[in-house]
Motif scaffolding. Structure first.
Motif, mmCIF file in Angstrom:
data_model
loop_
_atom_site.group_PDB
_atom_site.id
_atom_site.type_symbol
_atom_site.label_atom_id
_atom_site.label_comp_id
_atom_site.label_asym_id
_atom_site.label_seq_id
_atom_site.Cartn_x
_atom_site.Cartn_y
_atom_site.Cartn_z
ATOM 1 N N LEU A 21 -2.253 10.791 12.686
ATOM 2 C CA LEU A 21 -2.747 10.333 11.394
ATOM 3 C C LEU A 21 -2.993 8.834 11.468
ATOM 4 N N ALA A 22 -3.857 8.333 10.608
ATOM 5 C CA ALA A 22 -4.193 6.909 10.605
ATOM 6 C C ALA A 22 -4.795 6.552 9.256
ATOM 7 N N THR A 23 -4.893 5.264 8.987
ATOM 8 C CA THR A 23 -5.475 4.811 7.728
ATOM 9 C C THR A 23 -6.974 5.052 7.718
ATOM 10 N N SER A 24 -7.436 5.775 6.684
ATOM 11 C CA SER A 24 -8.871 5.955 6.474
ATOM 12 C C SER A 24 -9.341 5.137 5.277
ATOM 13 N N GLY A 25 -8.422 4.927 4.329
ATOM 14 C CA GLY A 25 -8.753 4.189 3.119
ATOM 15 C C GLY A 25 -9.169 5.067 1.965
ATOM 16 N N SER A 26 -9.767 6.234 2.256
ATOM 17 C CA SER A 26 -10.310 7.064 1.184
ATOM 18 C C SER A 26 -9.805 8.505 1.200
ATOM 19 N N ASN A 27 -9.107 8.926 2.253
ATOM 20 C CA ASN A 27 -8.600 10.290 2.319
ATOM 21 C C ASN A 27 -7.438 10.352 3.300
ATOM 22 N N VAL A 28 -6.862 11.532 3.465
ATOM 23 C CA VAL A 28 -5.855 11.754 4.502
ATOM 24 C C VAL A 28 -6.437 12.728 5.506
ATOM 25 N N ALA A 41 3.702 10.660 -6.873
ATOM 26 C CA ALA A 41 4.380 9.486 -6.313
ATOM 27 C C ALA A 41 5.894 9.664 -6.315
ATOM 28 N N LEU A 42 6.549 9.048 -5.339
ATOM 29 C CA LEU A 42 8.001 8.991 -5.330
ATOM 30 C C LEU A 42 8.478 7.929 -6.312
ATOM 31 N N ASP A 43 9.655 8.156 -6.879
ATOM 32 C CA ASP A 43 10.271 7.178 -7.765
ATOM 33 C C ASP A 43 11.084 6.199 -6.924
ATOM 34 N N LEU A 44 10.549 5.025 -6.709
ATOM 35 C CA LEU A 44 11.228 3.996 -5.924
ATOM 36 C C LEU A 44 11.533 2.787 -6.807
ATOM 37 N N HIS A 45 12.121 3.065 -7.946
ATOM 38 C CA HIS A 45 12.567 2.040 -8.885
ATOM 39 C C HIS A 45 11.407 1.210 -9.428
ATOM 40 N N GLY A 46 10.202 1.794 -9.417
ATOM 41 C CA GLY A 46 9.067 1.120 -10.006
ATOM 42 C C GLY A 46 8.518 -0.041 -9.198
ATOM 43 N N ARG A 47 9.002 -0.226 -7.984
ATOM 44 C CA ARG A 47 8.566 -1.364 -7.181
ATOM 45 C C ARG A 47 7.305 -1.029 -6.384
ATOM 46 N N ALA A 48 6.432 -2.005 -6.246
ATOM 47 C CA ALA A 48 5.246 -1.826 -5.415
ATOM 48 C C ALA A 48 5.696 -1.609 -3.978
ATOM 49 N N SER A 49 5.255 -0.485 -3.368
ATOM 50 C CA SER A 49 5.783 -0.083 -2.069
ATOM 51 C C SER A 49 4.689 0.485 -1.179
ATOM 52 N N ILE A 50 4.833 0.272 0.143
ATOM 53 C CA ILE A 50 3.876 0.758 1.131
ATOM 54 C C ILE A 50 4.632 1.269 2.360
ATOM 55 N N ASP A 51 3.886 1.800 3.312
ATOM 56 C CA ASP A 51 4.360 2.115 4.670
ATOM 57 C C ASP A 51 5.562 3.057 4.718
ATOM 58 N N PRO A 52 5.476 4.259 4.145
ATOM 59 C CA PRO A 52 6.609 5.179 4.180
ATOM 60 C C PRO A 52 6.797 5.814 5.558
ATOM 61 N N GLU A 91 -7.304 3.118 -1.755
ATOM 62 C CA GLU A 91 -6.524 2.368 -0.768
ATOM 63 C C GLU A 91 -5.461 3.258 -0.136
ATOM 64 N N LEU A 92 -5.879 4.390 0.413
ATOM 65 C CA LEU A 92 -4.973 5.325 1.073
ATOM 66 C C LEU A 92 -4.661 4.791 2.469
ATOM 67 N N TRP A 93 -3.412 4.423 2.686
ATOM 68 C CA TRP A 93 -2.993 3.783 3.927
ATOM 69 C C TRP A 93 -1.810 4.513 4.559
ATOM 70 N N SER A 94 -1.655 4.326 5.831
ATOM 71 C CA SER A 94 -0.412 4.578 6.574
ATOM 72 C C SER A 94 0.220 5.946 6.325
ATOM 73 N N PRO A 95 -0.508 7.049 6.515
ATOM 74 C CA PRO A 95 0.112 8.358 6.338
ATOM 75 C C PRO A 95 1.046 8.713 7.496
ATOM 76 N N THR A 96 2.147 9.383 7.177
ATOM 77 C CA THR A 96 3.058 9.917 8.189
ATOM 78 C C THR A 96 3.368 11.366 7.842
ATOM 79 N N LEU A 97 3.687 12.185 8.850
ATOM 80 C CA LEU A 97 3.860 13.622 8.648
ATOM 81 C C LEU A 97 5.215 14.062 9.172
ATOM 82 N N TRP A 98 5.917 14.893 8.372
ATOM 83 C CA TRP A 98 7.275 15.312 8.714
ATOM 84 C C TRP A 98 7.453 16.799 8.423
#
Length: 322
Positions: free
Chosen positions: A46-53, A127-138, A80-87
């Motif tokens: 996976l990689a950043t496309s910006g517009s899709n996964v 979205a995940l609830d991360l205390h309302g903070r702006a967050s990236i790179d999961p 701004e779809l960035w940094s997807p990871t798969l688990w």
């Protein structure tokens, strides 16, 4: 003639073998994530496309970008779809990625596969609830039978790596912990015009009973973008004191090979048991984030069982061994 043939054979043995048909860069996108082991015989990238996964796949690590399948395209203004990871969790695939709704800050969003097929269809879970903070790179750390979400907050004047336990893929629980923040000059773009302090892109790496977090240091656009290393010392992974940061980067620019700003490391084990590092970098020292592309190379381990990534290799055919 026999002496000449012997010389040629020895010369060939001295030259690193090249992977058949594979060459760097392997994909003209940034922020790679590759599955550690193949799924149904194929590695998923996976990689950043910006517009899709999109999920790319291929039979080997170095050919993981052979086929592409878009599994999610937003229809509600998500951008701004960035940094997807798969688990893989409980027989389903979960994709965590960064995105932004109009008028809102970046957040971590989630997709769940509808079947056990990672290349099948997905449902958008929000979205995940991360205390309302702006967050990236999961990303995810697995330890002691538990899963921890690693992510990066971007609202404090620096990019900082935090961690929280996951009771389930959509359920962060308890207090989150600050695991790493920029401290050293190499995390702050020293010597360049891009000196915003950054620790981001955390990725877990496991070897010989040890646990590491490899992360990116310095501004993404800086030619000094590089990889740093956190080593787990034992105890509770949510205690910052239980992680030791290496004082120097473990993988950085190689001007002699024409590679600048190598970051966003991700790892896979080849079918032959060797270890691979995939990363994004650019072939210019321009202070911008343009033209980053994904490269792959093998790595080894030092006598103390810490990773030895070497230096970024030249673009071109990929060596089969370091």
């Amino acid at each position: 003639m026999r002496r000449w043939l012997t010389f040629v054979a020895l010369l060939l043995l001295a030259v690193p073998a090249m992977a058949q048909g594979a060459a760097n860069p392997i994909l003209n996108h940034a922020d790679p994530f590759i599955t550690l082991h193949p799924e149904a015989g194929r590695y998923l990238l996976l990689a950043t496309s910006g517009s899709n996964v999109t999920i790319w796949s291929g039979p080997t690590v170095e050919t993981a970008a052979t086929n592409a399948k878009t599994v999610f395209t937003p229809t509600d203004g998500l951008r701004e779809l960035w940094s997807p990871t798969l688990w893989q969790v409980d027989g389903r695939s979960w994709i965590y990625f960064t995105a932004r709704m109009p008028g809102k800050e970046h957040a971590v969003y989630v997709l769940e596969s509808n079947t056990g097929d990672a290349l099948g269809s997905y449902t958008f879970k929000g979205a995940l609830d991360l205390h309302g903070r702006a967050s990236i790179d999961p990303s995810v750390l697995a330890m002691g039978g538990m899963h921890y979400l690693m992510y990066v907050t971007v609202d404090s004047g620096a990019n900082e790596i935090r961690m929280v336990r996951l009771a389930a893929p959509m359920q962060p629980v308890g207090t989150d912990a600050l695991i790493a923040k920029p401290e050293y000059p190499w995390e702050k773009g020293a010597g360049t015009t891009r000196n915003y302090p950054v620790d981001e892109g955390p990725t877990a790496l496991y070897h010989a009973g040890k646990t590491f977090i490899v992360f990116s240091g310095s501004d993404t656009a800086s030619p000094r973008y590089c990889l740093g290393l956190l080593t787990f010392k034992g105890g509770d992974p949510l205690q910052p004191a239980n992680w030791a940061k290496s004082p120097e980067p473990v993988f950085s620019a190689s001007p002699e090979h024409g590679i600048w700003g190598p970051g966003r490391g991700t790892f896979a084990e080849g079918k032959d048991g060797t270890n691979w590092l995939l990363y994004a970098a650019k072939s210019t020292d321009a202070p911008d984030a343009q033209n980053r592309a994904i490269r792959a190379q093998r790595f080894t381990w030092k006598p103390d069982d810490t990773p030895d990534f070497g230096v970024p290799a030249k673009d071109g055919p990929i060596a089969e061994r370091p």
